[in-house]
Write a protein that holds these residues in place. Structure first.
Motif, PDB file in Angstrom:
ATOM      1  N   GLN A 106     -21.010   9.888   2.695  1.00  0.00           N
ATOM      2  CA  GLN A 106     -20.271   8.740   3.225  1.00  0.00           C
ATOM      3  C   GLN A 106     -18.823   9.086   3.595  1.00  0.00           C
ATOM      4  OE1 GLN A 106     -21.110   5.834   0.168  1.00  0.00           O
ATOM      5  NE2 GLN A 106     -23.040   5.269   1.149  1.00  0.00           N
ATOM      6  N   ASN A 107     -18.510  10.377   3.640  1.00  0.00           N
ATOM      7  CA  ASN A 107     -17.219  10.838   4.143  1.00  0.00           C
ATOM      8  C   ASN A 107     -17.336  10.952   5.663  1.00  0.00           C
ATOM      9  OD1 ASN A 107     -14.887  12.159   4.889  1.00  0.00           O
ATOM     10  ND2 ASN A 107     -15.037  13.776   3.349  1.00  0.00           N
ATOM     11  N   LEU A 108     -17.161   9.834   6.347  1.00  0.00           N
ATOM     12  CA  LEU A 108     -17.432   9.794   7.782  1.00  0.00           C
ATOM     13  C   LEU A 108     -16.497  10.699   8.575  1.00  0.00           C
ATOM     14  CD1 LEU A 108     -18.374   6.061   8.434  1.00  0.00           C
ATOM     15  CD2 LEU A 108     -19.756   7.954   7.562  1.00  0.00           C
ATOM     16  N   ASP A 109     -15.284  10.913   8.094  1.00  0.00           N
ATOM     17  CA  ASP A 109     -14.379  11.820   8.792  1.00  0.00           C
ATOM     18  C   ASP A 109     -14.952  13.235   8.827  1.00  0.00           C
ATOM     19  OD1 ASP A 109     -12.505   9.903   9.426  1.00  0.00           O
ATOM     20  OD2 ASP A 109     -11.311  10.234   7.609  1.00  0.00           O
ATOM     21  N   TYR A 110     -15.585  13.615   7.716  1.00  0.00           N
ATOM     22  CA  TYR A 110     -16.222  14.945   7.687  1.00  0.00           C
ATOM     23  C   TYR A 110     -17.341  15.019   8.719  1.00  0.00           C
ATOM     24  CZ  TYR A 110     -19.223  18.781   6.175  1.00  0.00           C
ATOM     25  OH  TYR A 110     -20.003  19.913   6.155  1.00  0.00           O
ATOM     26  N   TRP A 111     -18.208  14.005   8.735  1.00  0.00           N
ATOM     27  CA  TRP A 111     -19.376  14.040   9.620  1.00  0.00           C
ATOM     28  C   TRP A 111     -19.005  13.862  11.092  1.00  0.00           C
ATOM     29  CZ3 TRP A 111     -23.519  16.166   7.742  1.00  0.00           C
ATOM     30  CH2 TRP A 111     -23.694  16.150   6.351  1.00  0.00           C
ATOM     31  N   ARG A 112     -17.857  13.249  11.359  1.00  0.00           N
ATOM     32  CA  ARG A 112     -17.408  13.162  12.750  1.00  0.00           C
ATOM     33  C   ARG A 112     -17.143  14.550  13.337  1.00  0.00           C
ATOM     34  NH1 ARG A 112     -14.625   8.531  10.761  1.00  0.00           N
ATOM     35  NH2 ARG A 112     -15.400   6.631  11.780  1.00  0.00           N
ATOM     36  N   HIS A 113     -16.799  15.484  12.463  1.00  0.00           N
ATOM     37  CA  HIS A 113     -16.440  16.809  12.931  1.00  0.00           C
ATOM     38  C   HIS A 113     -17.491  17.863  12.600  1.00  0.00           C
ATOM     39  CE1 HIS A 113     -12.497  14.686  12.597  1.00  0.00           C
ATOM     40  NE2 HIS A 113     -12.317  15.282  13.751  1.00  0.00           N
ATOM     41  N   PHE A 114     -18.576  17.442  11.935  1.00  0.00           N
ATOM     42  CA  PHE A 114     -19.627  18.407  11.618  1.00  0.00           C
ATOM     43  C   PHE A 114     -20.950  17.972  12.228  1.00  0.00           C
ATOM     44  CE2 PHE A 114     -22.964  20.098   8.671  1.00  0.00           C
ATOM     45  CZ  PHE A 114     -22.868  21.414   9.126  1.00  0.00           C
ATOM     46  N   THR A 115     -21.368  18.703  13.238  1.00  0.00           N
ATOM     47  CA  THR A 115     -22.670  18.462  13.866  1.00  0.00           C
ATOM     48  C   THR A 115     -23.482  19.756  13.912  1.00  0.00           C
ATOM     49  OG1 THR A 115     -21.712  18.835  16.061  1.00  0.00           O
ATOM     50  CG2 THR A 115     -21.826  16.544  15.279  1.00  0.00           C
ATOM     51  N   GLY A 116     -23.160  20.690  13.046  1.00  0.00           N
ATOM     52  CA  GLY A 116     -23.888  21.943  12.981  1.00  0.00           C
ATOM     53  C   GLY A 116     -22.937  23.124  13.000  1.00  0.00           C
ATOM     54  N   PRO A 117     -23.496  24.318  12.803  1.00  0.00           N
ATOM     55  CA  PRO A 117     -24.924  24.630  12.620  1.00  0.00           C
ATOM     56  C   PRO A 117     -25.400  24.289  11.206  1.00  0.00           C
ATOM     57  CG  PRO A 117     -23.620  26.630  12.491  1.00  0.00           C
ATOM     58  CD  PRO A 117     -22.662  25.545  12.878  1.00  0.00           C
ATOM     59  N   TYR A 118     -26.690  24.038  11.105  1.00  0.00           N
ATOM     60  CA  TYR A 118     -27.293  23.636   9.834  1.00  0.00           C
ATOM     61  C   TYR A 118     -28.736  24.108   9.816  1.00  0.00           C
ATOM     62  CZ  TYR A 118     -28.056  20.453   5.816  1.00  0.00           C
ATOM     63  OH  TYR A 118     -28.316  19.919   4.573  1.00  0.00           O
ATOM     64  N   TYR A 119     -29.039  25.085   8.977  1.00  0.00           N
ATOM     65  CA  TYR A 119     -30.386  25.650   8.848  1.00  0.00           C
ATOM     66  C   TYR A 119     -30.982  26.054  10.197  1.00  0.00           C
ATOM     67  CZ  TYR A 119     -30.469  24.273   3.926  1.00  0.00           C
ATOM     68  OH  TYR A 119     -30.197  24.160   2.586  1.00  0.00           O
ATOM     69  N   GLY A 120     -30.158  26.619  11.036  1.00  0.00           N
ATOM     70  CA  GLY A 120     -30.655  27.106  12.324  1.00  0.00           C
ATOM     71  C   GLY A 120     -30.551  26.109  13.452  1.00  0.00           C
ATOM     72  N   PHE A 121     -30.179  24.874  13.156  1.00  0.00           N
ATOM     73  CA  PHE A 121     -29.996  23.881  14.203  1.00  0.00           C
ATOM     74  C   PHE A 121     -28.544  23.930  14.690  1.00  0.00           C
ATOM     75  CE2 PHE A 121     -33.594  22.166  11.779  1.00  0.00           C
ATOM     76  CZ  PHE A 121     -34.514  22.023  12.813  1.00  0.00           C
ATOM     77  N   GLU A 122     -28.362  24.172  15.980  1.00  0.00           N
ATOM     78  CA  GLU A 122     -27.017  24.190  16.549  1.00  0.00           C
ATOM     79  C   GLU A 122     -26.360  22.823  16.477  1.00  0.00           C
ATOM     80  OE1 GLU A 122     -27.090  27.134  20.286  1.00  0.00           O
ATOM     81  OE2 GLU A 122     -28.419  25.401  20.460  1.00  0.00           O
ATOM     82  N   HIS A 123     -27.186  21.769  16.661  1.00  0.00           N
ATOM     83  CA  HIS A 123     -26.644  20.411  16.698  1.00  0.00           C
ATOM     84  C   HIS A 123     -27.473  19.520  15.783  1.00  0.00           C
ATOM     85  CE1 HIS A 123     -24.506  16.978  18.480  1.00  0.00           C
ATOM     86  NE2 HIS A 123     -25.655  16.340  18.294  1.00  0.00           N
ATOM     87  N   ILE A 124     -26.790  18.815  14.890  1.00  0.00           N
ATOM     88  CA  ILE A 124     -27.475  17.870  14.000  1.00  0.00           C
ATOM     89  C   ILE A 124     -26.766  16.525  14.042  1.00  0.00           C
ATOM     90  CG2 ILE A 124     -28.385  19.582  12.388  1.00  0.00           C
ATOM     91  CD1 ILE A 124     -25.979  18.743  10.517  1.00  0.00           C
ATOM     92  N   GLU A 125     -27.538  15.472  13.835  1.00  0.00           N
ATOM     93  CA  GLU A 125     -27.007  14.128  13.591  1.00  0.00           C
ATOM     94  C   GLU A 125     -27.915  13.526  12.528  1.00  0.00           C
ATOM     95  OE1 GLU A 125     -25.974  11.794  17.091  1.00  0.00           O
ATOM     96  OE2 GLU A 125     -25.989  13.640  18.283  1.00  0.00           O
ATOM     97  N   LEU A 126     -27.366  13.267  11.337  1.00  0.00           N
ATOM     98  CA  LEU A 126     -28.178  12.990  10.163  1.00  0.00           C
ATOM     99  C   LEU A 126     -27.895  11.626   9.542  1.00  0.00           C
ATOM    100  CD1 LEU A 126     -27.816  16.402   8.255  1.00  0.00           C
ATOM    101  CD2 LEU A 126     -29.439  15.814  10.072  1.00  0.00           C
ATOM    102  N   ALA A 127     -28.838  11.188   8.719  1.00  0.00           N
ATOM    103  CA  ALA A 127     -28.672  10.055   7.802  1.00  0.00           C
ATOM    104  C   ALA A 127     -29.665  10.252   6.669  1.00  0.00           C
ATOM    105  CB  ALA A 127     -28.887   8.724   8.510  1.00  0.00           C
ATOM    106  N   ARG A 128     -29.468   9.509   5.564  1.00  0.00           N
ATOM    107  CA  ARG A 128     -30.335   9.668   4.403  1.00  0.00           C
ATOM    108  C   ARG A 128     -30.953   8.372   3.903  1.00  0.00           C
ATOM    109  NH1 ARG A 128     -30.654  14.071   0.932  1.00  0.00           N
ATOM    110  NH2 ARG A 128     -32.130  12.729  -0.139  1.00  0.00           N
ATOM    111  N   ASN A 129     -30.522   7.243   4.395  1.00  0.00           N
ATOM    112  CA  ASN A 129     -31.031   5.978   3.847  1.00  0.00           C
ATOM    113  C   ASN A 129     -32.405   5.634   4.388  1.00  0.00           C
ATOM    114  OD1 ASN A 129     -29.295   5.517   6.326  1.00  0.00           O
ATOM    115  ND2 ASN A 129     -30.360   3.539   6.223  1.00  0.00           N
ATOM    116  N   HIS A 130     -33.183   4.928   3.578  1.00  0.00           N
ATOM    117  CA  HIS A 130     -34.411   4.290   4.038  1.00  0.00           C
ATOM    118  C   HIS A 130     -34.140   2.795   4.049  1.00  0.00           C
ATOM    119  CE1 HIS A 130     -35.961   8.137   2.319  1.00  0.00           C
ATOM    120  NE2 HIS A 130     -36.524   8.148   3.512  1.00  0.00           N
TER     121      HIS A 130
END
Length: 503
Positions: free
Chosen positions: A122-146
């Protein structure tokens, strides 16, 4: 030189294998039906573990959970593990993941840090600037809630704010949001802010970007539904009549010959304390007693969640066509594992390896290469996805991958690539540690350090009501299958290099 195929992987979360529209006429899934008409539906696909993190990590690595390290929920896939994303990047592909990753846990420690953990997510400032790389994905956009879980955050929350939904917390549970109690079945969030809309919109955006740049891609569009809590916005909450739904249920006495934890599920005050070694939640180790009318309503919403997801899968497929990408794109639809909603008297998931939990929906479309409007009973496993997709793209398969390439089966040139599947479930170090071997006809489940187990004849007993494990008449069959299971375990040991000399 042949043009390299694009790859679009679309996954749902814990979808029961026969909820697919082409399997169950009670559910409307016109866009998945369209996908099936253009490709092949595999009716015997299985997960390598009936929980999210292990199975998703198997898709990424082509290895079983006992090999890649993410052995249960609350663990993570080691960052140093080679992934299919890295291999595609090295081959000149663009790679992306939109939606649910769940490669890392909600908890974090100094020794085992997790960027998907709370409150980090929920640190949105962090996620605004982090879109990868992540496990081989150059670009990610994530969430965790159901649905309205308080774990909402990451790129999904940022997207809602960008859409003008500045009061998005009102639609989610405390402490993140303002909801004090979970809504029942009908979710007040407008569809335009639902995560299905977000996933489809962002997936479409990447597809257009890849098309404009003329680059091959591997893109994973990862939906959250139909995962509990059972919530869906209108009008999908009233799409299905609970009273018209076919109910699954336990048959009297069907657990009499089953392992002890099956029998406890039917008790109001079931005591599963002896199974809780780590002290964390053990999925399924709780009372499964339920009210029929409430369950009917849950199933109606479960169906509604699938139909809403289908609408946005349709948007993604439309974008493929509009961009002129459909003819050269391998599209695969599947789920990470199955789900119980009354089957055998069970709810959700757990250490109960019935087909309803470990068997998953699966469709493959690749125009001109995969037969159209066909069904296949060839055994498939999520652990096969990595080697198969690499093979179809002409990329060498690492020797460390223990899944098998299904490329010739998908193309319709070969009847089968494997004669069995293995599903692992080590949710606790010893007390919930089981493995299941399934071949064309039989299913065998063994438990660590236990003399009990399960043996089902899927031909004579497709509903798995009669456990043959203790029946003397089937002792020789059980012995033969146990030997085959041991061979299967030996056969999936990774060999990272070939033998190259005498000594």
């Amino acid at each position: 030189m042949l043009k390299r195929p694009n790859i679009l992987l679309i996954t749902s979360d814990q979808q029961h294998w026969n909820t697919l529209g082409v399997r169950n006429e009670e559910i409307s899934t016109p866009h998945l039906d369209r996908l099936a008409q253009g490709g092949t539906t595999f009716t015997r696909a299985y997960c390598p573990n009936p929980t999210c993190t292990p199975s998703r990590s198997s898709i990424l690595t082509g290895q079983y959970p006992s090999q890649h390290g993410a052995w249960t929920l609350g663990t993570k896939l080691p960052e140093e593990k080679q992934t299919i994303g890295e291999l595609f990047v090295n081959a000149g592909y663009r790679t992306g993941l939109i939606g649910k990753a769940h490669f890392q846990p909600l908890g974090t420690t100094e020794q085992y840090p997790s960027v998907e953990s709370y409150p980090y997510l929920q640190n949105l400032d962090y996620w605004r600037h982090f879109t990868g790389p992540y496990y081989g994905f150059e670009h990610i956009e994530l969430a965790r809630n159901h649905t309205n879980e308080w774990l909402v955050g990451q790129h999904y929350a940022i997207w809602m704010e960008e859409k003008g939904c500045l009061h998005w917390r009102d639609y989610f549970m405390e402490p993140t949001g303002s909801m004090k109690a979970s809504e029942q079945h009908s979710w007040t969030i407008p569809e335009e802010y639902h995560y299905d809309t977000w996933i489809a919109e962002r997936t479409a955006s990447l597809l257009r970007q890849y098309s404009d740049q003329g680059e091959p891609f591997f893109l994973w569009s990862s939906f959250f539904d139909p995962h509990p809590p059972y919530l869906v916005p209108e009008p999908w909450d009233n799409m299905y009549d609970p009273d018209q739904i076919t109910m699954a249920a336990a048959h009297k006495g069907e657990h009499d010959s089953n392992p002890p934890h099956f029998k406890l599920t039917g008790l109001e005050n079931a005591d599963f304390s002896s199974y809780h070694e780590t002290g964390f939640t053990c999925h399924g180790m709780h009372s499964h007693v339920h009210d029929e009318q409430s369950l009917r309503q849950d199933i109606a919403i479960y169906y509604g969640m699938i139909s809403l997801m289908d609408k946005y899968i349709g948007h993604i497929l439309d974008t493929l066509e509009q961009c002129g990408l459909a003819e050269n794109t391998i599209v695969v639809f599947t789920s990470d594992h199955g789900h119980f909603y009354g089957h055998h008297g069970l709810i959700a998931k757990g250490p109960f390896h019935y087909e309803d939990l470990i068997r998953i929906p699966m469709i493959v479309r690749y125009p001109g290469h995969v037969p159209e409007n066909q069904t296949s009973e060839a055994l498939q496993s999520l652990v096969d996805f990595a080697p198969t997709l690499l093979d179809l793209a002409g990329i060498p398969i690492p020797r460390t991958m223990t899944g098998v390439s299904q490329s010739e089966v998908w193309r319709g040139r070969q009847q089968q690539a494997r004669d069995h599947i293995i599903c692992e479930n080590r949710h606790e170090p010893t007390s919930i540690h089981l493995k299941t071997y399934v071949d064309e006809r039989y299913k065998l489940t063994v438990y660590y350090n236990q003399s009990y187990g399960e043996l089902f004849d899927l031909k004579e007993d497709p509903e798995e009501r009669r456990n043959l494990w203790h029946e003397p008449t089937f002792a020789q069959l059980k012995s033969n299958l146990l030997l085959k299971y041991v061979w299967a375990e030996m056969g999936k040991e990774p060999i990272w290099m070939p033998r190259i000399s005498h000594a």
